[in-house]
Design an enzyme around this catalytic site. Structure first.
Site, short mmCIF file in Angstrom:
data_model
loop_
_atom_site.label_atom_id
_atom_site.label_comp_id
_atom_site.label_asym_id
_atom_site.label_seq_id
_atom_site.Cartn_x
_atom_site.Cartn_y
_atom_site.Cartn_z
N TYR A 215 55.28 92.64 -11.01
CA TYR A 215 56.64 92.11 -11.20
C TYR A 215 57.24 91.68 -9.86
O TYR A 215 57.82 90.61 -9.74
CB TYR A 215 57.49 93.21 -11.85
CG TYR A 215 58.92 92.87 -12.17
CD1 TYR A 215 59.28 92.49 -13.47
CD2 TYR A 215 59.93 92.97 -11.22
CE1 TYR A 215 60.61 92.21 -13.78
CE2 TYR A 215 61.25 92.69 -11.52
CZ TYR A 215 61.59 92.32 -12.80
OH TYR A 215 62.90 92.04 -13.11
N HIS B 210 51.44 97.12 -25.54
CA HIS B 210 51.67 98.09 -24.46
C HIS B 210 50.50 99.07 -24.39
O HIS B 210 50.57 100.09 -23.70
CB HIS B 210 52.93 98.91 -24.74
CG HIS B 210 54.22 98.21 -24.45
ND1 HIS B 210 54.43 97.44 -23.34
CD2 HIS B 210 55.41 98.20 -25.12
CE1 HIS B 210 55.68 96.97 -23.34
NE2 HIS B 210 56.28 97.42 -24.41
N ARG C 40 68.63 93.45 -18.49
CA ARG C 40 69.67 94.28 -17.90
C ARG C 40 70.05 93.68 -16.56
O ARG C 40 70.98 92.91 -16.49
CB ARG C 40 69.17 95.74 -17.78
CG ARG C 40 70.27 96.77 -17.50
CD ARG C 40 69.67 98.16 -17.41
NE ARG C 40 68.66 98.25 -16.36
CZ ARG C 40 68.89 98.54 -15.07
NH1 ARG C 40 70.13 98.79 -14.69
NH2 ARG C 40 67.91 98.59 -14.19
N SER D 134 58.16 96.68 -17.74
CA SER D 134 57.56 96.07 -16.55
C SER D 134 57.77 94.56 -16.49
O SER D 134 57.28 93.92 -15.56
CB SER D 134 56.05 96.31 -16.54
OG SER D 134 55.78 97.66 -16.53
N GLY D 135 58.46 94.00 -17.49
CA GLY D 135 58.68 92.56 -17.49
C GLY D 135 57.94 91.84 -18.61
O GLY D 135 57.64 90.65 -18.50
N THR D 136 57.70 92.56 -19.70
CA THR D 136 57.00 91.98 -20.86
C THR D 136 57.70 90.71 -21.35
O THR D 136 57.05 89.69 -21.62
CB THR D 136 57.02 93.00 -22.04
OG1 THR D 136 56.89 94.32 -21.53
CG2 THR D 136 55.97 92.68 -23.06
N TRP E 184 59.63 88.65 -19.82
CA TRP E 184 59.48 87.57 -18.83
C TRP E 184 58.08 86.97 -18.90
O TRP E 184 57.90 85.74 -18.99
CB TRP E 184 59.77 88.15 -17.45
CG TRP E 184 59.88 87.18 -16.33
CD1 TRP E 184 60.11 85.84 -16.40
CD2 TRP E 184 59.80 87.52 -14.94
NE1 TRP E 184 60.17 85.31 -15.14
CE2 TRP E 184 59.99 86.32 -14.22
CE3 TRP E 184 59.60 88.70 -14.23
CZ2 TRP E 184 59.98 86.28 -12.83
CZ3 TRP E 184 59.58 88.66 -12.84
CH2 TRP E 184 59.77 87.45 -12.16
P1 PAP Z 1 59.80 96.18 -22.94
O1 PAP Z 1 59.01 97.21 -22.25
O2 PAP Z 1 60.78 96.81 -23.89
O3 PAP Z 1 58.92 95.18 -23.54
P2 PAP Z 1 60.32 94.53 -20.68
O4 PAP Z 1 60.63 93.13 -21.06
O5 PAP Z 1 58.93 94.84 -20.24
O6 PAP Z 1 60.75 95.50 -21.85
O7 PAP Z 1 61.24 94.98 -19.47
C1 PAP Z 1 62.60 94.76 -19.40
C2 PAP Z 1 62.93 94.59 -17.94
O8 PAP Z 1 62.57 93.27 -17.52
C3 PAP Z 1 64.43 94.73 -17.67
O9 PAP Z 1 64.53 95.23 -16.35
P3 PAP Z 1 65.81 95.99 -15.77
O10 PAP Z 1 66.17 97.05 -16.74
O11 PAP Z 1 65.41 96.54 -14.45
O12 PAP Z 1 66.86 94.95 -15.63
C4 PAP Z 1 64.87 93.27 -17.76
O13 PAP Z 1 66.11 93.01 -17.16
C5 PAP Z 1 63.74 92.59 -17.04
N1 PAP Z 1 63.64 91.15 -17.38
C6 PAP Z 1 63.75 90.57 -18.60
N2 PAP Z 1 63.62 89.24 -18.49
C7 PAP Z 1 63.42 88.96 -17.19
C8 PAP Z 1 63.22 87.75 -16.46
N3 PAP Z 1 63.21 86.56 -17.05
N4 PAP Z 1 63.04 87.85 -15.12
C9 PAP Z 1 63.03 89.05 -14.50
N5 PAP Z 1 63.22 90.23 -15.13
C10 PAP Z 1 63.42 90.20 -16.47
#
Ligand code: PAP
Length: 318
Positions: free
Chosen positions: A213, A125, A279, A64-66, A68
Site C-alpha cells: 500500500y 482475503h 476513512r 490493506s487497500g482491497t 483501491w
Molecule cells: P476491506 O479489508 O474491508 O476490504 P480495504 O479496502 O482493504 O477494506 O481497506 C480500507 C482502507 O483502505 C481504509 O484505510 P483507512 O482506514 O486507513 O483510511 C480506506 O480509507 C483505504 N482506501 C480505500 N480506498 C482507497 C483509495 N482509493 N486510496 C487509498 N486508500 C484507500
C-alpha cells in the site's frame, strides 16, 4: 473460470475457540482466524471453486487497500470497454464489481460466476495456504496487496467499531491491540498471511505479484504500469501519450472515489454502508493512535517475523 454444482454439507469443528473483537467473533481454523459466520462459505469455496488459468485473484489482508486495488485492476482490465466518463465505478462501489469469492458461497449454494467478463476477476482475503487448490494448480494470476501492520491495525479497529450497536462503546484500542499483536484478527495472524503470499511471489514471480500500500501511495503510476504488465495488458505507447496511466490513477484515487454519491450514501449487497470502506486513506495515521510503546512492540514483532524473509516496511515511521 468454472463452478461445480454441489456444495457439500460442512461441519464446523467442535474444538473451535472463539475470541471476540466485540462486534465479531473469530474462530481459528487451520492456523488462521476468521469470523465464525463466514467459515462455511470459506470451506465451501475451498472445495468447490474451480479456477482457470486466465483468472485473476486479488488477495489482501483486511484493511490493506482491497477497495483501491479492486478499482485499479478493474479499470485497467476494462479500459477498452468502458470510457472513464461513463464508467461503472462512477455509480458502483468497486467491491460490487468484483465478486468476493468465499462470500459468494456463504449461503450454501454454488454461485453462478459464469457471466463475468473475461479474464475473470475475483477477490479474497484467504491466506495463501487456504486458497482453493484449483487456484494454485491452474497457475492463474494472483495479486497480493499488503499494508504496514500499524496502519492496518488502526484501520481495522475503526472498521469493526462501525458494527457495534449504537449504545455499545468501542473496544478499547489497547484491548484490540493485544488481540492483533497476538495474531487474533480477521484472517490473521497478520504476519503469517503476508508471508504466505510473499514466499509464493518469490517462488513464482510471474504468477504472484506482491504489492505494498505504502509503495502504491508513493509512486502510483509506476505501480500501475507494473500491475498492467503483470496482468498481461501493458499500456500501449498511444495510451501512455494520452496520459491514460495518470487518468486511471486519479480516477481510482481516494479523493475521487470518496467524492462519488455511491460511496457516500450507497450500501454493499450485504447492507454495509460503502463509506465504511473509505476513512482517511493515508500512510501513517497510526501515529495518531498508537503510543511509542505499542508502536515499538509491533515493529519488533514485524522485524522478528518478516525480516529474515526479506520483507520490511520502510517509510512508515517509528
Ligand atoms: P476491506 O479489508 O474491508 O476490504 P480495504 O479496502 O482493504 O477494506 O481497506 C480500507 C482502507 O483502505 C481504509 O484505510 P483507512 O482506514 O486507513 O483510511 C480506506 O480509507 C483505504 N482506501 C480505500 N480506498 C482507497 C483509495 N482509493 N486510496 C487509498 N486508500 C484507500
Amino acid at each position: 473460470m468454472a463452478t461445480s454444482n454441489i456444495v457439500p454439507e460442512h461441519e464446523v469443528p467442535l474444538s473451535i475457540v472463539e475470541k471476540g473483537w466485540k462486534s465479531l467473533h473469530l474462530t481459528q481454523y487451520q492456523g488462521f482466524w476468521r469470523p465464525l459466520k463466514f467459515l462455511s462459505g470459506v470451506m465451501a469455496c475451498r472445495e468447490c471453486f474451480e479456477a482457470c488459468k486466465d483468472d485473476i485473484i486479488l488477495n489482501t489482508t483486511p484493511k490493506s487497500g482491497t477497495t483501491w486495488l479492486t478499482a485499479l485492476t478493474f479499470t485497467i482490465l476494462s479500459h477498452t470497454r468502458h470510457d472513464l466518463d461513463n464508467h461503472p465505478l462512477l455509480t458502483t462501489n468497486p467491491r460490487e464489481l468484483v465478486p468476493y469469492t468465499s462470500a459468494r458461497y456463504a449461503d450454501g449454494k454454488v454461485p453462478d460466476l459464469t457471466n463475468l467478463p473475461s479474464p475473470c476477476l475475483l477477490s479474497s482475503h484467504l491466506p495463501y495456504e487456504l486458497l482453493p487448490t484449483s487456484i494454485i494448480e491452474s497457475n492463474c494470476r494472483i495479486i497480493y496487496l499488503c499494508r504496514n501492520p500499524k496502519d492496518t491495525f488502526v484501520s481495522l479497529w475503526y472498521f469493526l467499531n462501525n458494527f457495534l450497536p449504537e449504545d455499545e462503546p468501542p473496544v478499547p484500542i489497547e484491548e484490540a491491540f493485544e488481540l492483533f499483536h497476538g495474531g487474533i484478527s480477521i484472517f490473521g495472524p497478520f504476519w503469517e498471511h503476508l508471508l504466505g503470499y510473499w514466499k509464493a511471489s518469490l517462488e513464482r514471480p510471474e504468477r504472484v505479484l506482491f504489492m505494498k500500500y505504502e509503495e502504491l501511495k508513493k509512486d502510483p503510476t509506476f505501480h500501475l504500469r507494473r500491475l498492467a504488465e503483470f496482468l498481461g495488458f501493458p499500456f500501449s505507447l498511444e495510451e501512455e501519450r494520452q496520459g491514460l496511466v495518470e487518468k486511471i490513477e486519479r480516477f481510482c484515487s481516494f479523493e475521487s472515489l470518496t467524492s462519488l454519491e455511491v460511496n457516500q450514501s450507497g450500501k454493499t449487497r450485504r447492507g454495509n454502508p460503502n463509506k465504511n470502506f473509505f476513512r482517511r486513506g493515508i500512510v501513517g495515521d497510526w501515529k495518531n493512535h498508537l503510543t511509542a510503546e505499542t508502536s515499538e512492540k509491533l515493529d519488533q514483532l514485524s522485524q522478528q517475523k518478516l525480516e529474515a524473509f526479506g520483507l520490511t516496511f520502510k517509510d512508515v515511521g517509528k
